[in-house]
Design a protein around this motif. Structure first.
Motif, PDB file in Angstrom:
ATOM      1  N   TYR A   1     -11.430  28.418  50.561  1.00 14.37           N
ATOM      2  CA  TYR A   1     -10.394  29.144  51.299  1.00 14.37           C
ATOM      3  C   TYR A   1      -8.973  28.781  50.853  1.00 14.37           C
ATOM      4  O   TYR A   1      -8.045  29.536  51.098  1.00 14.37           O
ATOM      5  CB  TYR A   1     -10.494  28.852  52.796  1.00 14.37           C
TER       6      TYR A   1
ATOM      7  N   ARG B   1      -4.479  30.660  65.480  1.00 10.09           N
ATOM      8  CA  ARG B   1      -5.249  31.824  65.946  1.00 10.09           C
ATOM      9  C   ARG B   1      -4.837  32.190  67.375  1.00 10.09           C
ATOM     10  O   ARG B   1      -4.715  33.366  67.717  1.00 10.09           O
ATOM     11  CB  ARG B   1      -6.744  31.519  65.852  1.00 10.09           C
TER      12      ARG B   1
ATOM     13  N   LYS C   1     -18.211  26.795  54.358  1.00 12.93           N
ATOM     14  CA  LYS C   1     -17.812  25.886  55.448  1.00 12.93           C
ATOM     15  C   LYS C   1     -18.432  24.534  55.138  1.00 12.93           C
ATOM     16  O   LYS C   1     -19.533  24.470  54.556  1.00 12.93           O
ATOM     17  CB  LYS C   1     -18.321  26.404  56.795  1.00 12.93           C
TER      18      LYS C   1
ATOM     19  N   CYS D   1     -13.246  37.852  62.246  1.00 16.29           N
ATOM     20  CA  CYS D   1     -12.114  38.701  61.870  1.00 16.29           C
ATOM     21  C   CYS D   1     -11.314  39.131  63.100  1.00 16.29           C
ATOM     22  O   CYS D   1     -11.864  39.713  64.032  1.00 16.29           O
ATOM     23  CB  CYS D   1     -12.662  39.941  61.170  1.00 16.29           C
TER      24      CYS D   1
ATOM     25  N   HIS E   1      -5.960  25.475  62.658  1.00 11.90           N
ATOM     26  CA  HIS E   1      -6.390  26.881  62.610  1.00 11.90           C
ATOM     27  C   HIS E   1      -6.429  27.474  64.019  1.00 11.90           C
ATOM     28  O   HIS E   1      -5.921  28.563  64.278  1.00 11.90           O
ATOM     29  CB  HIS E   1      -7.766  27.007  61.943  1.00 11.90           C
TER      30      HIS E   1
HETATM   31  C1  HEM Z   1     -13.696  46.502  57.001  1.00 11.52           C
HETATM   32  C2  HEM Z   1     -12.624  45.725  57.100  1.00 11.52           C
HETATM   33  C3  HEM Z   1     -12.636  44.224  57.272  1.00 11.52           C
HETATM   34  C4  HEM Z   1     -13.653  43.333  57.062  1.00 11.52           C
HETATM   35  C5  HEM Z   1     -15.064  43.618  56.558  1.00 11.52           C
HETATM   36  C6  HEM Z   1     -13.132  42.017  57.393  1.00 11.52           C
HETATM   37  C7  HEM Z   1     -13.857  40.852  57.282  1.00 11.52           C
HETATM   38  C8  HEM Z   1     -13.342  39.590  57.558  1.00 11.52           C
HETATM   39  C9  HEM Z   1     -14.028  38.352  57.280  1.00 11.52           C
HETATM   40  C10 HEM Z   1     -15.404  38.256  56.655  1.00 11.52           C
HETATM   41  C11 HEM Z   1     -13.218  37.346  57.675  1.00 11.52           C
HETATM   42  C12 HEM Z   1     -13.434  35.851  57.465  1.00 11.52           C
HETATM   43  C13 HEM Z   1     -14.438  35.171  58.350  1.00 11.52           C
HETATM   44  C14 HEM Z   1     -14.603  33.703  57.968  1.00 11.52           C
HETATM   45  O1  HEM Z   1     -13.696  33.099  57.385  1.00 11.52           O
HETATM   46  O2  HEM Z   1     -15.667  33.141  58.269  1.00 11.52           O
HETATM   47  C15 HEM Z   1     -12.019  37.939  58.226  1.00 11.52           C
HETATM   48  C16 HEM Z   1     -10.989  37.221  58.776  1.00 11.52           C
HETATM   49  C17 HEM Z   1      -9.833  37.802  59.250  1.00 11.52           C
HETATM   50  N1  HEM Z   1      -9.505  39.145  59.262  1.00 11.52           N
HETATM   51 FE1  HEM Z   1     -10.682  40.643  58.608  1.00 11.52          FE
HETATM   52  N2  HEM Z   1     -11.830  42.143  57.820  1.00 11.52           N
HETATM   53  C18 HEM Z   1     -11.476  43.459  57.748  1.00 11.52           C
HETATM   54  C19 HEM Z   1     -10.247  43.997  58.057  1.00 11.52           C
HETATM   55  C20 HEM Z   1      -9.232  43.329  58.685  1.00 11.52           C
HETATM   56  C21 HEM Z   1      -8.043  43.941  59.205  1.00 11.52           C
HETATM   57  C22 HEM Z   1      -7.738  45.447  59.156  1.00 11.52           C
HETATM   58  C23 HEM Z   1      -7.280  42.936  59.730  1.00 11.52           C
HETATM   59  C24 HEM Z   1      -5.928  43.012  60.409  1.00 11.52           C
HETATM   60  C25 HEM Z   1      -5.443  44.059  61.029  1.00 11.52           C
HETATM   61  C26 HEM Z   1      -7.990  41.695  59.551  1.00 11.52           C
HETATM   62  C27 HEM Z   1      -7.544  40.459  59.973  1.00 11.52           C
HETATM   63  C28 HEM Z   1      -8.250  39.291  59.805  1.00 11.52           C
HETATM   64  C29 HEM Z   1      -7.738  37.977  60.190  1.00 11.52           C
HETATM   65  C30 HEM Z   1      -6.386  37.674  60.829  1.00 11.52           C
HETATM   66  C31 HEM Z   1      -8.732  37.041  59.847  1.00 11.52           C
HETATM   67  C32 HEM Z   1      -8.674  35.525  60.000  1.00 11.52           C
HETATM   68  C33 HEM Z   1      -9.415  35.061  61.254  1.00 11.52           C
HETATM   69  C34 HEM Z   1      -9.461  33.554  61.394  1.00 11.52           C
HETATM   70  O3  HEM Z   1      -9.568  32.829  60.403  1.00 11.52           O
HETATM   71  O4  HEM Z   1      -9.373  33.081  62.545  1.00 11.52           O
HETATM   72  N3  HEM Z   1      -9.178  41.975  58.924  1.00 11.52           N
HETATM   73  N4  HEM Z   1     -12.123  39.317  58.138  1.00 11.52           N
END
Ligand code: HEM
Length: 484
Positions: free
Chosen positions: A73, A98, A350, A428, A94
């Motif tokens: 990461y 968050r 992780k 996410c 984190h």
């Molecule tokens: C189809 C679209 C999307 C997919 C498949 C997706 C998938 C993911 C995945 C797999 C993670 C990481 C999980 C991990 O680290 O274990 C993640 C984290 C995140 N995503 Fe998305 N995402 C998408 C779209 C978006 C959009 C549109 C936004 C914002 C508007 C967004 C904001 C975030 C944020 C802020 C995190 C960090 C969460 C954290 O670490 O606490 N994502 N997403």
């Protein structure tokens, strides 16, 4: 349990990443070696294991254990000096971040989010009507791959900055952003696929030397400059009545540097950039469209559902999120699309707890007190969506499987597909926003237009670099006579 090369070298990962089809290689080795232990664990590097078992994915992301993220990461750092929510490895820091950010992503509490999605869908429709309607006299194919990316870029800039940058209105790759990021993605994926190289690339002096800069004239750097300018103006202003993500972040006490870094990271996460490695939303839009319009049975059933809802005045124009959730076949198409083509296939390592731990019945040793020696447990996103809970025809796009499933089976299938958005502590934050985009975009386009793939023998160019780089998806669009 795994390829021999992977037991002593990172070369296996490196080679798999270089093919542009890493997702397939990871799924193949999980299916070949995963049966050797109860957790389906397979070695992909000297300290790295992956699994395509959804229970194992959920175990590693569970909130009850204060687990660190793996070094993988760290290569998602955008600002060399400030960690964003993706690159922050420490679970306590984190969680604090968050907590400050999560409110800005809630759909019900932020009605402006829905309006911004509607605005970009209207621009999408308008662009097609202006430039890409074919007739028998005039062929005007559209690269739906590229335009889907303009759509995601407009939605996210509208959410982040209050107004879209105007990719769709201009029908143009503004600042060469898409071109530049597509070009650097293979390089960044190679670096992040090797934990040691990823660590090297995350060092501030290296990022400063080769990373994007606000002084750049194209690509990520231009958006960096925009984010700095925009956040700077908001910090300087006495009254802040704007309805956007920056406002909510500032009100929740985040520092100026932190907000700049987050805004950029959110963009990265959504559109094809090198950092959080993304293009996720546009890949979901493109792939679901492609699978629908190239399956005549599915296409006809979905259009019939849309037409029926229009005829019975059960959907508005534009459709609301709630109305779309009440369309079973649409929901089945979305779930099946996310399953068959998960938009994000990063390994998301992780760390196993230092003392070692039992993961689904298999003991995995921890490492020494040195971070880099811990065992990392990662995620095989492609393989996870091809498990036995989906039946025997997992390589077939068949939305009906979601309708046929009984309540208990459907629950299991929904939980597995939900993992495309991660789970637990790191799930996410944008999931509800993406779901709303998907709920609206297919209905709004398919109620107005008919679509067909121009060359079914080559529907698109698609390469996987943790996220997908997809273009040349040429589609012929005509106006629907019966639109209501
Ligand atoms: C189809 C679209 C999307 C997919 C498949 C997706 C998938 C993911 C995945 C797999 C993670 C990481 C999980 C991990 O680290 O274990 C993640 C984290 C995140 N995503 Fe998305 N995402 C998408 C779209 C978006 C959009 C549109 C936004 C914002 C508007 C967004 C904001 C975030 C944020 C802020 C995190 C960090 C969460 C954290 O670490 O606490 N994502 N997403």
């Amino acid at each position: 349990m795994g390829p021999r090369l992977a037991s002593f070298s990172e070369l296996w990962l490196f080679k798999a990443a270089a093919t542009g089809e890493m997702h397939i290689h990871l799924a193949d080795i999980c299916s070949k070696y995963g049966g050797s232990n109860s957790a389906g664990l397979v070695r992909v590097g000297p300290n790295e294991l992956i699994s395509s078992d959804p229970d194992v994915g959920r175990h590693m992301s569970a909130t009850k254990v204060k687990r660190r993220k793996g070094q993988w990461y760290a290569s998602m750092k955008v600002d060399p000096y400030v960690d964003n929510i993706f690159s922050q490895l420490d679970p306590v820091k984190h969680d604090k971040l968050r907590a400050c950010m999560s409110q800005a992503f809630l759909m019900k509490e932020n009605p402006h989010l829905s309006l911004k999605i509607d605005g970009s869908i209207a621009s999408f429709v308008n662009l097609i009507q202006r430039k890409y309607l074919s007739t028998s006299e005039n062929a005007r194919p559209i690269d739906l791959g590229l335009v889907s990316q303009y759509f995601s870029l407009d939605v996210i800039t509208a959410i982040a900055f209050g107004a879209p940058l105007g990719y769709l209105d201009n029908d143009q790759d503004l600042f060469g952003y898409v071109k530049t990021t597509d070009a650097i993605l293979p390089f960044v994926t190679l670096c992040s696929s090797s934990p040691s190289l990823g660590w090297f690339m995350s060092q501030a002096w290296v990022t400063n030397l080769v990373g994007p800069s606000p002084q750049d004239k194209t690509g990520q750097g231009v958006l960096m400059a925009l984010a700095q300018k925009y956040v700077g103006e908001r910090y300087g202003s006495d009254s802040d009545d704007k309805q956007d993500m920056v406002s909510l972040f500032l009100r929740n006490g985040m520092s100026r540097r932190q907000v700049e870094s987050e805004i950029l990271a959110q963009m990265s996460s959504m559109f094809c950039t090198s950092f959080a490695g993304s293009d996720t939303t546009s890949t979901a839009v493109r792939s679901i469209f492609l699978f629908i319009i190239s399956n005549p049975r599915v296409y006809a059933l979905l259009q019939a559902e849309i037409d029926d809802r229009i005829r019975n005045k059960r959907i508005s124009s534009p459709i609301t999120d709630d109305e779309a959730r009440d369309m079973p076949y649409l929901q089945a198409c979305i779930q099946e699309g996310l399953r068959i083509w998960p938009p994000f296939t990063g390994m998301m390592f992780k760390q196993v707890n230092p003392g070692g731990e039992v993961i689904k019945g298999t003991f995995v040793p921890g490492g020494t007190a040195v971070d880099a020696n811990f065992e990392y447990k990662g995620h095989c996103g492609w393989g996870m969506q091809r498990g036995p809970e989906f039946g025997n025809d997992v390589e077939v796009f068949r939305p009906e499987r979601w309708i046929e499933a009984n309540q208990d089976q459907r629950k299991i299938m929904d939980r597995t597909v939900d993992i495309v958005f991660g789970s637990g502590r790191w799930a996410c934050l944008g999931k509800a926003i993406v779901r709303a985009e998907l709920n609206k975009v297919f209905v709004e386009l398919l109620r107005r237009f008919d679509m067909s793939v121009v060359d079914p023998s080559k529907p698109w160019d698609s390469k996987n670099y943790t996220v997908f780089v997809q273009n040349k998806m040429w589609v012929r669009i005509t106006e629907r006579k019966s639109f209501g």
